[in-house]
Motif scaffolding. Structure first.
Motif, PDB file in Angstrom:
ATOM      1  N   GLY A 113       0.844  -1.191   0.000  1.00  0.00           N
ATOM      2  CA  GLY A 113       0.000   0.000   0.000  1.00  0.00           C
ATOM      3  C   GLY A 113       0.877   1.238   0.000  1.00  0.00           C
ATOM      4  O   GLY A 113       1.859   1.298   0.751  1.00  0.00           O
ATOM      5  N   PHE A 114       0.526   2.227  -0.820  1.00  0.00           N
ATOM      6  CA  PHE A 114       1.382   3.403  -0.992  1.00  0.00           C
ATOM      7  C   PHE A 114       0.525   4.646  -1.156  1.00  0.00           C
ATOM      8  O   PHE A 114      -0.498   4.625  -1.852  1.00  0.00           O
ATOM      9  CB  PHE A 114       2.257   3.215  -2.241  1.00  0.00           C
ATOM     10  CG  PHE A 114       3.074   4.425  -2.625  1.00  0.00           C
ATOM     11  CD1 PHE A 114       4.346   4.628  -2.104  1.00  0.00           C
ATOM     12  CD2 PHE A 114       2.583   5.372  -3.528  1.00  0.00           C
ATOM     13  CE1 PHE A 114       5.106   5.738  -2.459  1.00  0.00           C
ATOM     14  CE2 PHE A 114       3.332   6.483  -3.891  1.00  0.00           C
ATOM     15  CZ  PHE A 114       4.594   6.661  -3.355  1.00  0.00           C
ATOM     16  N   THR A 115       0.958   5.746  -0.517  1.00  0.00           N
ATOM     17  CA  THR A 115       0.363   7.060  -0.750  1.00  0.00           C
ATOM     18  C   THR A 115       1.494   8.035  -1.005  1.00  0.00           C
ATOM     19  O   THR A 115       2.371   8.198  -0.146  1.00  0.00           O
ATOM     20  CB  THR A 115      -0.468   7.526   0.458  1.00  0.00           C
ATOM     21  OG1 THR A 115      -1.485   6.562   0.734  1.00  0.00           O
ATOM     22  CG2 THR A 115      -1.126   8.866   0.170  1.00  0.00           C
ATOM     23  N   GLY A 116       1.512   8.675  -2.177  1.00  0.00           N
ATOM     24  CA  GLY A 116       2.597   9.586  -2.485  1.00  0.00           C
ATOM     25  C   GLY A 116       2.536  10.062  -3.920  1.00  0.00           C
ATOM     26  O   GLY A 116       1.467  10.102  -4.542  1.00  0.00           O
ATOM     27  N   SER A 117       3.686  10.391  -4.463  1.00  0.00           N
ATOM     28  CA  SER A 117       3.767  11.012  -5.781  1.00  0.00           C
ATOM     29  C   SER A 117       3.601   9.987  -6.902  1.00  0.00           C
ATOM     30  O   SER A 117       3.804   8.779  -6.712  1.00  0.00           O
ATOM     31  CB  SER A 117       5.121  11.703  -5.950  1.00  0.00           C
ATOM     32  OG  SER A 117       6.172  10.732  -6.012  1.00  0.00           O
ATOM     33  N   VAL A 118       3.260  10.495  -8.086  1.00  0.00           N
ATOM     34  CA  VAL A 118       3.163   9.624  -9.255  1.00  0.00           C
ATOM     35  C   VAL A 118       4.529   9.015  -9.568  1.00  0.00           C
ATOM     36  O   VAL A 118       4.634   7.805  -9.837  1.00  0.00           O
ATOM     37  CB  VAL A 118       2.637  10.415 -10.474  1.00  0.00           C
ATOM     38  CG1 VAL A 118       2.677   9.541 -11.729  1.00  0.00           C
ATOM     39  CG2 VAL A 118       1.213  10.902 -10.228  1.00  0.00           C
ATOM     40  N   ARG A 119       5.552   9.828  -9.509  1.00  0.00           N
ATOM     41  CA  ARG A 119       6.889   9.334  -9.856  1.00  0.00           C
ATOM     42  C   ARG A 119       7.330   8.209  -8.918  1.00  0.00           C
ATOM     43  O   ARG A 119       7.769   7.143  -9.354  1.00  0.00           O
ATOM     44  CB  ARG A 119       7.886  10.490  -9.818  1.00  0.00           C
ATOM     45  CG  ARG A 119       9.315  10.083 -10.178  1.00  0.00           C
ATOM     46  CD  ARG A 119      10.254  11.272 -10.092  1.00  0.00           C
ATOM     47  NE  ARG A 119      11.626  10.897 -10.380  1.00  0.00           N
ATOM     48  CZ  ARG A 119      12.662  11.706 -10.297  1.00  0.00           C
ATOM     49  NH1 ARG A 119      12.467  12.977  -9.969  1.00  0.00           N
ATOM     50  NH2 ARG A 119      13.886  11.275 -10.560  1.00  0.00           N
ATOM     51  N   GLY A 120       7.246   8.468  -7.611  1.00  0.00           N
ATOM     52  CA  GLY A 120       7.656   7.450  -6.650  1.00  0.00           C
ATOM     53  C   GLY A 120       6.772   6.228  -6.686  1.00  0.00           C
ATOM     54  O   GLY A 120       7.258   5.088  -6.616  1.00  0.00           O
ATOM     55  N   GLY A 121       5.468   6.456  -6.788  1.00  0.00           N
ATOM     56  CA  GLY A 121       4.544   5.336  -6.830  1.00  0.00           C
ATOM     57  C   GLY A 121       4.717   4.468  -8.061  1.00  0.00           C
ATOM     58  O   GLY A 121       4.655   3.242  -7.981  1.00  0.00           O
ATOM     59  N   ARG A 122       4.947   5.121  -9.211  1.00  0.00           N
ATOM     60  CA  ARG A 122       5.120   4.345 -10.431  1.00  0.00           C
ATOM     61  C   ARG A 122       6.388   3.482 -10.351  1.00  0.00           C
ATOM     62  O   ARG A 122       6.395   2.333 -10.805  1.00  0.00           O
ATOM     63  CB  ARG A 122       5.178   5.266 -11.655  1.00  0.00           C
ATOM     64  CG  ARG A 122       5.324   4.531 -12.988  1.00  0.00           C
ATOM     65  CD  ARG A 122       4.170   3.526 -13.151  1.00  0.00           C
ATOM     66  NE  ARG A 122       4.367   2.626 -14.249  1.00  0.00           N
ATOM     67  CZ  ARG A 122       3.743   2.730 -15.433  1.00  0.00           C
ATOM     68  NH1 ARG A 122       2.891   3.727 -15.644  1.00  0.00           N
ATOM     69  NH2 ARG A 122       3.950   1.861 -16.371  1.00  0.00           N
TER      70      ARG A 122
END
Length: 479
Positions: free
Chosen positions: A201-210
């Motif tokens: 599970g992740f909440t954060g930026s598009v760059r980091g999440g991708r």
């Protein structure tokens, strides 16, 4: 901040896998008691936690951080009720039926916990989307051990929260290894890679999440990655609504896009208005000095994004507020043709106190702008009675997981019917990260065929010892 060694991540992940054997066998009431114990412990330590978080993040202790602790403990208690109520198991029973083609054997299906879960804490909610936040609460409540990767923006708060959670779980009888905290970039990567981890599970930026999404998919045994990423949360103000209450809408928009210095994932980032709108004229009067942004990286990203948008041909800055401890809030405006020409630049999220007004000459321009929009967590329409927005609502439904007809998207209630997730890039799945059905991310279906009654999970036995809602031979049966 002390980074967790990769060798320690391995030990922690293995301990979580060992704990899963116990949590898998624990009944719902036992696990509900675990998460309620965590909620009680956080409430008891709330004053110290709030004081620590206020020092680290510059967020106001009251009402913001105090309210966030209350939200955190409320969602823990919600998930305790969810597992006790039982419909989260989606239990279904098909009795044998030789008349079907092919003949139906005795089939019984239930959702089971997926295994140890890695949770990446968010920067902008040091409690509600962090160490003991919704991902942790939903996973623990259904029997998935949790390893949290702390966010570097509030390490001391993360450690203190983890200590409270660990002590509460131990006192409530939860097994060793059911919960742990790791810190550091390399530790996070090692966690995603570890074979004991069965979901992220992740909440954060598009760059980091991708990057993490791709890493989870590239494992020898790919695992699901449930990321909440960037979101523009478009708002449509119809001509009727603007004419009737544009000034009031301006005040509401200002409060929403500046809330928390614009560091909410549901901030309204793009607002479609008529040319010459009352809302646009009234908005400059509602800008206010902003507090310090949460991290240097967020501040740098905001400055770069604001400069990128402001320097485009056809974009004008229509309002800027005074700088406080943080950056000056900014409102830019453009028209629909310019937006469509520069969609790549203008439809990239600017995280912070910024919103973009898009002037639309008619419904055709409005619809063309919406067709160019990426997926969002929310979409809002403000209209007056008598205005036909049926087709518009259909477009907004395609864009977002939550469609609002009043108010503003900031503020996400934790409830049974909530949906906090939408098409890419707002999230990486169709599931919610807030509300009762968030548990569905960390479950997988198992069907038992012609199983002896004594070997069936309690949820699937004919006498329904758990007293839960079930679907039996195609019909919903309530206890």
């Amino acid at each position: 901040m002390t980074d967790t060694a990769v060798e320690e991540v391995d030990r922690i992940a293995r301990a979580a896998r060992d704990a899963f054997r116990t949590t898998l066998a624990a009944d719902d009431r036992t696990r509900a008691a675990w998460v309620r114990a965590v909620a009680d412990a956080l409430d008891a330590d709330a004053e110290a936690l709030v004081e620590l978080a206020a020092r680290e993040t510059a967020l106001p202790a009251s009402p913001r951080l105090a309210g966030e602790v209350a939200r955190t403990t409320a969602q823990l208690r919600l998930f305790a009720r969810v597992v006790e109520e039982g419909s989260y198991l989606e239990a279904a029973i098909d009795h044998p039926d030789p008349s079907t083609t092919p003949p139906t054997p005795d089939l019984r299906r239930v959702l089971r916990p997926i295994g140890p879960v890695a949770v990446f804490a968010a920067s902008n909610f040091p409690f509600a989307f962090s160490v003991a936040g919704g991902d942790t609460a939903s996973a623990l409540s259904i029997g998935c051990p949790v390893v949290v990767k702390a966010h570097p923006g509030h390490p001391e708060t993360s450690r203190r929260t983890a200590e409270v959670v660990s002590a509460a779980l131990a006192a409530a009888g939860a097994p060793d290894g059911v919960f742990a905290l790791v810190e550091g970039f390399e530790a996070g990567l090692a966690l995603v890679d570890h074979p004991a981890i069965r979901a992220v599970g992740f909440t954060g930026s598009v760059r980091g999440g991708r990057a993490l999404f791709d890493r989870a998919a590239a494992r020898p045994d790919p695992i699901p990655f449930y990321g909440e990423l960037g979101s523009l949360n478009p708002v449509v103000v119809t001509p009727g609504a603007d004419a009737e209450r544009g000034a009031a809408l301006a005040e509401g928009l200002a409060g929403s896009f500046q809330l928390g210095a614009g560091q909410f994932c549901t901030k309204p980032g793009v607002v479609l208005v008529p040319h010459g709108s009352t809302l646009e004229a009234a908005l400059p009067g509602h800008l206010a000095p902003q507090p310090r942004l949460l991290t240097p990286a967020i501040a740098e990203g905001f400055a770069a994004g604001a400069e990128r948008v402001s320097n485009l041909d056809g974009v004008e800055v229509v309002a800027t507020g005074e700088a406080g401890d943080g950056p000056a809030p900014l409102v830019a405006a453009t028209d629909a043709p310019t937006l469509l020409r520069h969609a790549d630049e203008l439809l990239e999220e600017v995280f912070g106190p910024f919103t973009l007004l898009v002037r639309c000459a008619d419904e055709a321009e409005r619809d063309a702008v919406l067709d160019a929009m990426p997926g969002s967590l929310s979409a809002t329409v403000h209209r007056e009675p008598g205005e036909d927005v049926g087709a518009l609502v259909g477009r907004l439904e395609e864009l977002a997981g939550r469609v609002l007809f009043a108010g503003w998207p900031t503020g996400v209630a934790v409830s049974w019917a909530q949906q906090h997730g939408g098409p890419w890039p707002s999230s990486t799945s169709q599931f919610t990260s807030v509300g009762a059905t968030a548990v569905r991310r960390f479950q997988r279906p198992v069907t038992y065929q012609d199983a002896p009654a004594e070997l069936l999970p309690a949820a699937l036995r004919d006498d329904n010892p758990l007293g839960i809602p079930r679907r039996v031979d195609g019909r919903l049966v309530l206890p």
